[in-house]
Enzyme design. Structure first.
Site, PDB file in Angstrom:
ATOM      1  N   ARG A   1     -18.719  24.523  12.026  1.00 59.34           N
ATOM      2  CA  ARG A   1     -18.664  26.052  11.712  1.00 59.34           C
ATOM      3  C   ARG A   1     -18.771  26.133  10.458  1.00 59.34           C
ATOM      4  O   ARG A   1     -18.125  25.448   9.619  1.00 59.34           O
ATOM      5  CB  ARG A   1     -17.297  26.790  12.389  1.00 59.34           C
ATOM      6  CG  ARG A   1     -17.482  26.872  13.838  1.00 59.34           C
ATOM      7  CD  ARG A   1     -16.227  27.612  14.275  1.00 59.34           C
ATOM      8  NE  ARG A   1     -15.174  26.924  14.067  1.00 59.34           N
ATOM      9  CZ  ARG A   1     -14.181  27.075  13.054  1.00 59.34           C
ATOM     10  NH1 ARG A   1     -14.408  27.907  12.166  1.00 59.34           N
ATOM     11  NH2 ARG A   1     -13.178  26.146  13.079  1.00 59.34           N
TER      12      ARG A   1
ATOM     13  N   TYR B   1     -25.637  24.515  15.479  1.00 60.70           N
ATOM     14  CA  TYR B   1     -24.455  23.708  15.947  1.00 60.70           C
ATOM     15  C   TYR B   1     -23.107  24.476  16.366  1.00 60.70           C
ATOM     16  O   TYR B   1     -22.770  25.629  15.986  1.00 60.70           O
ATOM     17  CB  TYR B   1     -23.628  23.037  14.872  1.00 60.70           C
ATOM     18  CG  TYR B   1     -22.856  21.787  15.071  1.00 60.70           C
ATOM     19  CD1 TYR B   1     -23.506  20.583  15.525  1.00 60.70           C
ATOM     20  CD2 TYR B   1     -21.555  21.954  15.491  1.00 60.70           C
ATOM     21  CE1 TYR B   1     -22.704  19.539  15.746  1.00 60.70           C
ATOM     22  CE2 TYR B   1     -20.742  20.993  15.940  1.00 60.70           C
ATOM     23  CZ  TYR B   1     -21.377  19.538  16.074  1.00 60.70           C
ATOM     24  OH  TYR B   1     -20.617  18.426  16.410  1.00 60.70           O
TER      25      TYR B   1
ATOM     26  N   CYS C   1      -6.643  20.657  16.656  1.00 58.90           N
ATOM     27  CA  CYS C   1      -5.211  20.184  16.449  1.00 58.90           C
ATOM     28  C   CYS C   1      -4.597  20.013  18.084  1.00 58.90           C
ATOM     29  O   CYS C   1      -3.397  20.190  18.015  1.00 58.90           O
ATOM     30  CB  CYS C   1      -4.651  21.294  15.669  1.00 58.90           C
ATOM     31  SG  CYS C   1      -5.084  21.429  13.959  1.00 58.90           S
TER      32      CYS C   1
HETATM   33  P1  GTP Z   1     -11.076  22.934  18.985  1.00 65.19           P
HETATM   34  O1  GTP Z   1     -12.027  22.746  20.257  1.00 65.19           O
HETATM   35  O2  GTP Z   1     -11.768  22.671  17.550  1.00 65.19           O
HETATM   36  O3  GTP Z   1     -10.579  24.426  19.044  1.00 65.19           O
HETATM   37  O4  GTP Z   1      -9.897  22.058  18.812  1.00 65.19           O
HETATM   38  P2  GTP Z   1      -8.849  21.379  20.052  1.00 65.19           P
HETATM   39  O5  GTP Z   1      -7.523  21.948  19.364  1.00 65.19           O
HETATM   40  O6  GTP Z   1      -9.112  21.497  21.449  1.00 65.19           O
HETATM   41  O7  GTP Z   1      -8.880  20.009  19.495  1.00 65.19           O
HETATM   42  P3  GTP Z   1      -8.618  18.726  20.284  1.00 65.19           P
HETATM   43  O8  GTP Z   1      -7.475  18.842  21.220  1.00 65.19           O
HETATM   44  O9  GTP Z   1      -9.871  17.859  20.670  1.00 65.19           O
HETATM   45  O10 GTP Z   1      -7.905  17.761  19.042  1.00 65.19           O
HETATM   46  C1  GTP Z   1      -8.437  16.485  18.795  1.00 65.19           C
HETATM   47  C2  GTP Z   1      -7.717  15.934  17.469  1.00 65.19           C
HETATM   48  O11 GTP Z   1      -5.927  16.311  17.617  1.00 65.19           O
HETATM   49  C3  GTP Z   1      -7.670  14.746  17.400  1.00 65.19           C
HETATM   50  O12 GTP Z   1      -7.700  14.258  15.954  1.00 65.19           O
HETATM   51  C4  GTP Z   1      -6.383  14.016  18.222  1.00 65.19           C
HETATM   52  O13 GTP Z   1      -6.329  12.807  17.798  1.00 65.19           O
HETATM   53  C5  GTP Z   1      -5.275  15.086  17.478  1.00 65.19           C
HETATM   54  N1  GTP Z   1      -4.300  15.125  18.836  1.00 65.19           N
HETATM   55  C6  GTP Z   1      -4.096  15.796  19.799  1.00 65.19           C
HETATM   56  N2  GTP Z   1      -3.097  15.749  20.497  1.00 65.19           N
HETATM   57  C7  GTP Z   1      -2.255  15.116  19.364  1.00 65.19           C
HETATM   58  C8  GTP Z   1      -0.925  14.693  19.485  1.00 65.19           C
HETATM   59  O14 GTP Z   1      -0.139  14.747  20.516  1.00 65.19           O
HETATM   60  N3  GTP Z   1      -0.608  14.052  18.666  1.00 65.19           N
HETATM   61  C9  GTP Z   1      -1.307  13.736  17.475  1.00 65.19           C
HETATM   62  N4  GTP Z   1      -0.685  12.939  16.285  1.00 65.19           N
HETATM   63  N5  GTP Z   1      -2.548  14.110  17.307  1.00 65.19           N
HETATM   64  C10 GTP Z   1      -3.152  14.490  18.217  1.00 65.19           C
HETATM   65  C1  SPV Z   2     -13.282  25.134  16.944  1.00 63.75           C
HETATM   66  O1  SPV Z   2     -13.929  24.868  15.860  1.00 63.75           O
HETATM   67  O2  SPV Z   2     -12.268  25.823  16.958  1.00 63.75           O
HETATM   68  C2  SPV Z   2     -14.084  25.053  17.992  1.00 63.75           C
HETATM   69  C3  SPV Z   2     -15.408  24.420  18.220  1.00 63.75           C
HETATM   70  O3  SPV Z   2     -13.762  25.194  19.417  1.00 63.75           O
HETATM   71  S1  SPV Z   2     -16.692  25.459  17.770  1.00 63.75           S
HETATM   72  O4  SPV Z   2     -17.138  25.969  18.901  1.00 63.75           O
HETATM   73  O5  SPV Z   2     -17.847  24.836  17.054  1.00 63.75           O
HETATM   74  O6  SPV Z   2     -16.305  26.634  16.812  1.00 63.75           O
END
Ligand code: GTP
Ligand code: SPV
Ligand code: MN
Length: 616
Positions: free
Chosen positions: A78, A218, A271
């Site tokens: 983004r 993207y 996160c």
């Molecule tokens: P968006 O799709 O971007 O909104 O993000 P999301 O919050 O769905 O992200 P996602 O769950 O895919 O987060 C991935 C990142 O968080 C990776 O770097 C993981 O390793 C990290 N992660 C997720 N859960 C944990 C946890 O419990 N501990 C740690 N240390 N890292 C975590």
């Molecule tokens: C985020 O960045 O929080 C996402 C991925 O969930 S995107 O749809 O590219 O914004």
């Protein structure tokens, strides 16, 4: 018009037809095609992308009906600095959004859009955010010149004729116009990932309920149902119509006695929302079950009973690939076993996929996300840190039986969490709704690869909505405060931080499935079944309040991850004050007093407050 129009169904909506004609006249595509959302359409466009060289068909034995692609290196995330909220008055966009006066922005965009689809097909995608026909759902029409966008929208939203039928002759819809901004001259060969490397605009007109996205192909820049509609435009609708559009996962927790609660959690991009939403409890948690409603966005409405009900407006996951593996997220691994599109991952020699963290040792002979033979010795990752999978939600083994319930699910708690190496404890509970709103409003998080720019810098990210709130953040805080006041029993509010590090820079908390231990305490807390003590910042579990079966985590480690350091918190509160100064005109006045109260309770506590204060 010289364009050839291709449509297999009737459209009875004059406003929609006019808009399509206007856009076609401006963008001058070679063809217009109305999407019907069918499997045939999906397969045909994927095939076309393979022929063009955009898609690589993956090994059908290992990854049936799946494709991988590499984006242009200038188009990987983004673009927050190119994202605009164009409402009439600057003060309605507020200090956290880029603002340009709508007429002026229209004038800027007009020459860019003029002829921008030359040599391409203009696709018209009717889509529903939420189950078609649900009261909570909303309809959008995305116009795009990208086949990649069409097939991703097929997975992420509900697309097709049934949406046109639901729209009828005068139904409301959000106008979503997308172009990669790369017209083709006659005979010019197309790029594998067409994009405009120099000019990008992600523009929202909340008052018109419309979106124009130029120059990027993207994710959230281009799949306009997601961040642009379901968060930025929907947050404005939600404020006007008394509901909430949030950057939250939704999950269900069932205990062995059959009781079930739903929880909504806001963590910033990359996160851990997807991981938490698909959590599998540790083996020792016999009979506890977590089910997935959504992993990124929740739309929440008050029910007639004075409680909060939520739906996931999406139909798929656009999830972060790196770090996903059989241990961290087995449900995600199962979800992406087939019918999945991978963007910017690495490709193995037998045409399967790989990314950092999938296995300990990388396989030999990888092709990296730039399409080149990967040389590990160069120290660059094989998959881009923001590499993503697009997969249908129904393929998730933990999908909740009510995930498509048009009434939504009853939310009984909110969890807010950022990525913080220091300061913020593993878990705490706010003492009431207003303080919960304060906690969420002042949340900080280290930036990630999900947005273009510097990674690892702490910034305030209120409600994980900093890049996604379509109006003044101060108004948004007030909306949240008021929303809870109108409810009989607002959900409980918790803060978590899975990311605290020790002096050597290692995560103290193992995270992932062990987050269940914290989730269990939270769920039992809302049921009145678990205990807590008062800390300077809210309620906290003691070591004995957490279920440690099957895990070695000492009371000393727990104290270290739960401590509240006065100096660190004083710095934290200064950053709250900085945030408040930026939006002083609309700041809820109780926030000033809540900050003062926090400060005074920190002063009255030991310099390093620990869970067993008798030690001091
Ligand atoms: P968006 O799709 O971007 O909104 O993000 P999301 O919050 O769905 O992200 P996602 O769950 O895919 O987060 C991935 C990142 O968080 C990776 O770097 C993981 O390793 C990290 N992660 C997720 N859960 C944990 C946890 O419990 N501990 C740690 N240390 N890292 C975590
Ligand atoms: C985020 O960045 O929080 C996402 C991925 O969930 S995107 O749809 O590219 O914004
Ligand atoms: Mn997100």
């Amino acid at each position: 018009m010289t364009t050839l129009e291709d449509k297999t169904y009737a459209v009875a909506h004059p406003e929609l037809v006019n808009w399509i004609n206007e856009v076609a006249a401006l963008c001058t595509p070679d063809h217009i095609r109305w999407c019907d959302g069918s499997k045939e359409e999906y397969d045909e466009l994927c095939e076309a992308l393979v022929t063009k060289g955009t898609f690589i068909k993956l090994n059908p034995k290992k990854r049936p009906n799946s494709y991988a692609c590499f984006s242009d290196p200038s188009d990987v995330a983004r673009v927050e600095d190119r994202t605009y909220i164009c409402c009439k008055r600057k003060e309605d966009a507020g200090p956290t959004n880029n603002w340009v006066e709508p007429k002026q922005m229209t004038q800027t965009l007009h020459p860019l859009l003029s002829g921008c689809m030359k040599g391409r097909t203009m696709y018209v995608i009717p889509f529903s955010m939420g189950p078609v026909g649900s009261d909570i759902s909303q309809i959008g029409i995305e116009i795009t010149d990208s086949e990649y966008v069409v097939v991703n929208m097929h997975i992420m939203t509900r697309v097709g004729k049934r949406v046109i039928d639901a729209l009828g002759a005068d139904g409301e819809f959000v106008k979503c116009l997308h172009t990669v901004g790369a017209p083709l001259q006659p005979g010019q060969q197309d790029a594998k990932w067409p994009t405009n490397a120099t000019t990008k605009y992600i523009v929202h007109f909340p008052e018109d309920r419309s979106i124009i996205s130029y120059g990027s192909g993207y994710g959230g820049n281009a799949l306009l149902g997601k961040k642009c509609f379901a968060l930025r435009i929907a947050s404005v609708m939600a404020k006007e119509e008394n509901w909430l559009a949030e950057h939250m996962l939704l999950l269900g927790v069932e205990s062995p006695d059959g009781q079930k609660n739903y929880v909504a959690a806001a963590f910033p991009s990359a996160c851990g929302k997807t991981n938490f939403a698909m959590l599998i409890p540790p083996q020792s948690f016999n009979g506890w079950k977590v089910t997935t409603v959504g992993d990124d966005i929740a739309w929440i409405k008050p029910g007639k009973d004075g409680k909060m009900y939520a739906i996931n407006p999406e139909a798929g996951y656009f999830g972060v690939a790196p770090g996903t593996n059989q241990k961290t997220n087995p449900n995600a691994m199962a979800t992406i076993a087939k019918n999945t599109i991978f963007t910017n991952v690495a490709i193995t020699e037998d045409n399967d996929i790989w990314w950092e963290g999938m296995t300990k040792e990388p396989p030999k002979n990888l092709t990296d996300w730039r399409g080149q033979k990967w040389d590990a010795s160069l120290g660059k990752p094989a998959a881009h840190p923001n590499a993503r999978f697009t997969a249908p939600a129904y393929q998730c083994p933990s999908i909740d039986s009510d995930w498509e319930n048009p009434e939504g699910v009853l939310v009984s708690a909110f969890i807010f969490g950022g990525r913080r190496s220091t300061t913020i404890p593993l878990v705490y509970q706010s003492s009431n709704w207003a303080y919960g709103v304060y906690l969420a409003s002042t949340m900080g998080s280290e930036t990630t690869a999900a947005a273009f720019g510097e990674v690892g810098k702490v910034r305030r990210d209120p409600f994980a909505m900093l890049p996604f709130c379509g109006y003044h953040m101060g108004d948004y805080f007030n909306h949240w405060l008021q929303f809870g006041r109108n409810l009989q029993a607002p959900p409980r509010v918790f803060g978590v931080n899975w990311f605290r590090k020790d002096a050597e820079g290692n995560f103290i908390w193992p995270g992932f499935s062990d987050n269940m231990r914290i989730l269990k305490w939270i769920v039992q807390k809302i049921r009145g079944e678990s205990n807590a003590v008062e800390s300077p910042i809210g309620w906290m579990p003691t070591y004995d309040d957490i279920d440690w079966t099957g895990m070695d985590f000492t009371p000393e480690q727990f104290e270290a991850i739960m401590d509240i350091d006065r100096e660190e918190w004083k710095a934290e509160l200064l950053q709250h004050a900085e945030l408040f100064e930026r939006m002083y005109d609309k700041l809820p006045k109780e926030f000033i007093f809540m900050r003062e109260l926090l400060l005074s309770s920190l002063w009255r506590s030991p310099a390093k407050w620990r869970l067993e204060p008798e030690r001091f």
